[in-house]
Design a protein around this motif. Sequence first.
Motif, PDB file in Angstrom:
ATOM      1  N   GLY A   1       0.815  -1.213   0.000  1.00  8.85           N
ATOM      2  CA  GLY A   1       0.000   0.000   0.000  1.00  8.85           C
ATOM      3  C   GLY A   1       0.847   1.261   0.000  1.00  8.85           C
TER       4      GLY A   1
ATOM      5  N   ALA B   1       2.300   1.658  -3.482  1.00 15.51           N
ATOM      6  CA  ALA B   1       1.270   2.086  -4.436  1.00 15.51           C
ATOM      7  C   ALA B   1       0.944   3.569  -4.246  1.00 15.51           C
ATOM      8  CB  ALA B   1       0.014   1.246  -4.272  1.00 15.51           C
ATOM      9  N   GLY B   2       0.849   4.014  -3.002  1.00 14.11           N
ATOM     10  CA  GLY B   2       0.583   5.426  -2.745  1.00 14.11           C
ATOM     11  C   GLY B   2       1.694   6.324  -3.252  1.00 14.11           C
TER      12      GLY B   2
ATOM     13  N   ALA C   1      -5.254  10.749  -4.640  1.00  9.41           N
ATOM     14  CA  ALA C   1      -5.456   9.304  -4.520  1.00  9.41           C
ATOM     15  C   ALA C   1      -4.246   8.657  -3.845  1.00  9.41           C
ATOM     16  CB  ALA C   1      -5.690   8.689  -5.893  1.00  9.41           C
ATOM     17  N   GLY C   2      -3.055   9.108  -4.149  1.00  2.96           N
ATOM     18  CA  GLY C   2      -1.856   8.576  -3.505  1.00  2.96           C
ATOM     19  C   GLY C   2      -1.830   8.854  -2.012  1.00  2.96           C
TER      20      GLY C   2
ATOM     21  N   VAL D   1      -4.353   6.517  -0.394  1.00  3.73           N
ATOM     22  CA  VAL D   1      -3.823   5.154  -0.300  1.00  3.73           C
ATOM     23  C   VAL D   1      -2.786   5.064   0.821  1.00  3.73           C
ATOM     24  CG1 VAL D   1      -2.434   3.436  -1.525  1.00  3.73           C
ATOM     25  CG2 VAL D   1      -4.347   4.521  -2.668  1.00  3.73           C
TER      26      VAL D   1
ATOM     27  N   VAL E   1      -4.713   4.947   4.135  1.00  2.00           N
ATOM     28  CA  VAL E   1      -5.339   3.641   4.342  1.00  2.00           C
ATOM     29  C   VAL E   1      -4.276   2.609   4.706  1.00  2.00           C
ATOM     30  CG1 VAL E   1      -6.520   1.752   3.143  1.00  2.00           C
ATOM     31  CG2 VAL E   1      -7.379   4.074   2.945  1.00  2.00           C
ATOM     32  N   ALA E   2      -3.141   2.628   4.037  1.00  2.00           N
ATOM     33  CA  ALA E   2      -2.064   1.682   4.340  1.00  2.00           C
ATOM     34  C   ALA E   2      -1.544   1.888   5.761  1.00  2.00           C
ATOM     35  CB  ALA E   2      -0.934   1.827   3.327  1.00  2.00           C
TER      36      ALA E   2
ATOM     37  N   VAL F   1     -10.637  -2.783   2.932  1.00  2.00           N
ATOM     38  CA  VAL F   1      -9.680  -3.206   1.914  1.00  2.00           C
ATOM     39  C   VAL F   1     -10.080  -4.557   1.320  1.00  2.00           C
ATOM     40  CG1 VAL F   1      -7.285  -3.949   1.574  1.00  2.00           C
ATOM     41  CG2 VAL F   1      -7.759  -1.840   2.785  1.00  2.00           C
TER      42      VAL F   1
ATOM     43  N   TYR G   1      -3.804  -9.402  -1.511  1.00  2.00           N
ATOM     44  CA  TYR G   1      -4.293  -8.664  -0.348  1.00  2.00           C
ATOM     45  C   TYR G   1      -5.289  -9.480   0.456  1.00  2.00           C
ATOM     46  CZ  TYR G   1      -2.515  -3.889  -0.211  1.00  2.00           C
ATOM     47  OH  TYR G   1      -1.743  -2.791  -0.020  1.00  2.00           O
TER      48      TYR G   1
END
Length: 173
Positions: free
Chosen positions: A49, A52-53, A100-101, A104, A107-108, A122, A156
């Motif tokens: 995560g 990805a962010g 969005a990054g 993310v 959330v991570a 998730v 995930y």
Amino acid sequence: MSLRRSRGYPATEAGYDGYDEYDEDLAPTPAEPVRRSAPASVRVAALVGYLAGLALIAIGAGAWTVWAGGDQALGVDRMGLLGADLRDVGPAGGLVYVFAGLLVLAVARRLHRGRQWVRVLVVAGCLLSIGVTLYVGLVGRGGVNVFAGLVLPVVYVVLLNLPTARSWYRDRY
């Protein structure tokens, strides 16, 4: 005979000379929660995560750089990131990627800290992604990114539903 009252416990007989005040020294102390670090599966899911962010933020920053005309100065390949021309993204699209990054990353972080509601969110999002990818790939006959739509969500779901991860999230609260 006097009764001593303590918070949350029934009245008991005083053990010495009628002392019926609340004594902090005699009150039971709550047990300190044992802090455990996250299991390896949760750490791997959080790491994916985080990466990805950061990738989304880099794409957004790249879109801003290309839009500002810095692609020649920095040597940025316009077709290099995700196979899309970053000139088409523009500054508004770059802001969307950066937002969005950051989302993310948040959330991570909460996933890494042991928030059960984020784990459920998730897993539900991964199951939705798997379903949409299968629908588009089989019924819609469209070009679908199998890695992002199937492989990562399945990884995930497996990582967050291992027995160690489930018990760690359950024991956090």
